[in-house]
Scaffold this motif. Structure first.
Motif, PDB file in Angstrom:
ATOM      1  N   ASP A   1       1.003  -1.136  -0.071  1.00  0.00           N
ATOM      2  CA  ASP A   1       0.057  -0.057   0.001  1.00  0.00           C
ATOM      3  C   ASP A   1       0.836   1.352  -0.015  1.00  0.00           C
ATOM      4  N   GLU A   2       1.831   1.306   0.866  1.00  0.00           N
ATOM      5  CA  GLU A   2       2.835   2.448   0.948  1.00  0.00           C
ATOM      6  C   GLU A   2       3.675   2.521  -0.299  1.00  0.00           C
TER       7      GLU A   2
ATOM      8  N   THR B   1       2.927   1.581  -3.361  1.00  0.00           N
ATOM      9  CA  THR B   1       2.070   1.932  -4.534  1.00  0.00           C
ATOM     10  C   THR B   1       1.642   3.463  -4.336  1.00  0.00           C
ATOM     11  N   ALA B   2       1.367   3.887  -2.915  1.00  0.00           N
ATOM     12  CA  ALA B   2       0.998   5.464  -3.016  1.00  0.00           C
ATOM     13  C   ALA B   2       2.271   6.164  -3.313  1.00  0.00           C
ATOM     14  N   ASP B   3       3.669   5.838  -2.889  1.00  0.00           N
ATOM     15  CA  ASP B   3       4.566   6.594  -3.172  1.00  0.00           C
ATOM     16  C   ASP B   3       5.228   6.624  -4.387  1.00  0.00           C
TER      17      ASP B   3
END
Length: 114
Positions: free
Chosen positions: A89-90, A92-94
């Motif tokens: 999740d992190e 992909t967000a970054d």
């Protein structure tokens, strides 16, 4: 550190088992480093087999085994699937779209403090 009296990694599902046994028999000291248990590293396990199966590499000598043994085992760490999901999740967000430029840009945001 490998030395002539210690056997090498084997080419099978538990590549370091014989090496570890050989090192102990040779008197090499051991210490536990709980890097997977404490979440420093999340080891998926079977990632190579997954890639062989997904790519349909029938000429790969492990294809038959890979086609039924590709689910990650996370080294048996019960919290690792959740840690991995949070990491994805992190990440992909970054990073967003996974391109070399996007990955470099995301990594450039985090610099070690002096």
């Amino acid at each position: 550190m490998w030395r002539a009296s210690i056997v090498r990694f084997a080419e099978h599902g538990s590549p370091s088992q014989a090496l570890q046994r050989s090192a102990i028999e040779a008197g090499v000291g051991t210490a536990e480093v709980a890097f997977t248990r404490h979440g420093y590293v999340v080891h998926l396990g079977r990632s190579t087999l997954r890639m062989v199966a997904e790519a349909g590499e029938r000429d790969n000598r492990y294809f038959d085994w890979a086609s039924t043994h590709y689910e990650p085992h996370f080294m048996g760490e019960p919290d690792a699937p959740a840690w991995y999901a949070a990491f994805l999740d992190e990440f992909t967000a970054d990073v967003g779209a996974l391109t070399p430029a996007a990955l470099i840009a995301a990594c450039s945001q985090y610099r070690r403090q002096p």
